[in-house]
Design a protein around this motif. Structure first.
Motif, short mmCIF file in Angstrom:
data_model
loop_
_atom_site.label_atom_id
_atom_site.label_comp_id
_atom_site.label_asym_id
_atom_site.label_seq_id
_atom_site.Cartn_x
_atom_site.Cartn_y
_atom_site.Cartn_z
N SER A 106 11.50 3.59 0.12
CA SER A 106 11.12 2.91 1.39
C SER A 106 11.27 3.97 2.48
N ARG A 109 6.42 1.48 1.17
CA ARG A 109 6.98 2.36 0.20
C ARG A 109 6.64 3.87 0.49
N TRP A 123 5.55 -6.88 -2.22
CA TRP A 123 5.00 -5.93 -1.18
C TRP A 123 3.33 -6.22 -1.07
N GLN A 129 6.29 -3.60 2.96
CA GLN A 129 7.32 -4.49 2.58
C GLN A 129 7.04 -6.07 3.06
#
Length: 379
Positions: free
Chosen positions: A91, A109, A281, A316
């Motif tokens: 991340s 990500r 996500w 996220q």
């Protein structure tokens, strides 16, 4: 008649002796040049009983051999050859974040880890290649062109020591891995882990302490893991399940969730009971629009060069990270979240509790593992 049979038998024996070396060479060559398939992960005892491992991780092959890594679980894994580069972060801050050193926006990500970087022809070990996050049933293939020892990893499970090697040797070398070798070792490993899963499933995890006022404190384990030896190497099974996952208590009782896992982190998350678990996500395009889910697969389409940020963006959901406990007594109209229990990268608690005074049946889940069914119920 007897003499004639003896001569025929002798002829056959001589022919066998003459051609035996040629036949053996052909057999060795065919074994060495076959395409090999390596399975990724094991969940044959159920999606909650997961082994993060390549089966078989270490190969010895001749140059020119093609190896295919095939996903055997729904869990996300990568097959990544670093070629001397650092392990990509999973991340990273979003490029618009004004304070990337202390991110104020939700993380995204890392596209270098998330999406595939394919080899340009037979692989020689000089470049970074990556399968991207493989989903269940997907695969990644590499043809190895030159001798060398090539190490590979799974990025999201490197802390679980999920890694392997491909030792590429010159033609005719001894000890070449054949598909039947992989299948024999894999079957043996799977049997070991299946037996462990049966043992784990048969254990009783329900436990309670009396408070002395007629109420009780119940203890629920948020996942666990066990270790085993399989053919001399350490294999690891992680149980992604609340133990027990269904618990009936009395009004006034409390529940303590705790974790004893070495690496995986879990949450105890109660959605507003009119809703339900949602994804960890949220995929977006760079402009802010939602990304079609099919583009997340390595076989799908992505935009931009591997070293750029012009990729579909996967952001996220901050609800996973932020603990939420409106009060110590559970209210089914509010959202509750433990945060990540036992995260080795953060200072996190390994236990979390709630009391229950309102009769009803309440579903909760683990954010990172809801996709494999880590869901529980308190009645």
């Amino acid at each position: 008649m007897v003499k004639r049979v003896s001569l025929l038998g002798l002829s056959a024996l001589l022919l066998a002796m003459v051609f035996a070396p040629i036949s053996s060479a052909v057999t060795r060559q065919s074994r060495a040049q076959e395409n090999l398939t390596v399975l990724i992960g094991y969940d044959g005892a159920g999606p909650q009983y997961v082994v993060e491992e390549f089966f078989t991780p270490n190969l010895r092959i001749e140059a020119g051999t093609n190896v295919t890594w095939l996903m055997n679980t729904p869990r996300e894994h990568t097959v990544t050859f670093l070629a001397g580069q650092s392990v990509p972060l999973e991340s990273i801050p979003q490029p618009e974040d004004p304070t990337p050193d202390s991110p104020s926006l939700p993380l995204m990500r890392n596209p270098i880890a998330e999406f595939p970087t394919f080899p340009d022809g037979p692989y020689d070990g000089s470049s970074f290649i990556n399968s991207g996050r493989l989903q269940g049933g997907e695969s990644f293939s590499v043809t190895f062109g030159v001798p060398g020892n090539f190490q590979y990893i799974c990025i999201p499970h490197l802390r679980d020591n999920m890694r392997g090697t491909v030792d590429v040797v010159a033609p005719g070398a001894a000890g070449i891995t054949a598909q039947e070798d992989i299948e024999r070792d894999t079957a043996k490993d799977f049997a070991t882990f299946a037996a462990q899963a049966r043992q784990m499933a048969g254990r009783s995890f329900a436990a309670a302490d009396d408070r002395g006022d007629g109420s009780q404190i119940w203890y629920v384990k948020a996942g666990t893991d066990v270790r085993s030896e399989a053919d001399g190497r350490v294999g690891r099974m992680t149980v992604r399940q609340f133990l027990p996952d269904s618990l009936t208590i009395k009004r006034g009782d409390s529940v303590v969730w705790y974790t004893d896992t070495r690496v995986p982190v879990h949450t105890v998350s109660f959605p507003v009971q009119a809703g339900g678990p949602i994804g960890r996500w949220v995929p977006h395009l760079a402009g802010g629009g939602f990304l079609p889910l099919e583009l997340l697969a390595p076989s799908g389409v992505y935009r931009g060069a591997p070293d750029s940020l012009d990729w579909p963006r996967v952001v996220q959901d901050v609800d996973e990270l932020v603990p939420a406990r409106p009060n110590a007594v559970y209210d089914p109209t509010k959202y509750y979240n433990s945060g990540r229990l036992g995260d080795p990268t953060e200072t996190q608690s390994r236990a979390w509790s709630l009391s229950f005074n309102v009769a009803g049946s309440y579903q909760y889940f683990c954010w990172p593992h809801v996709n494999v069914g880590m869901i529980g119920t308190i009645t």
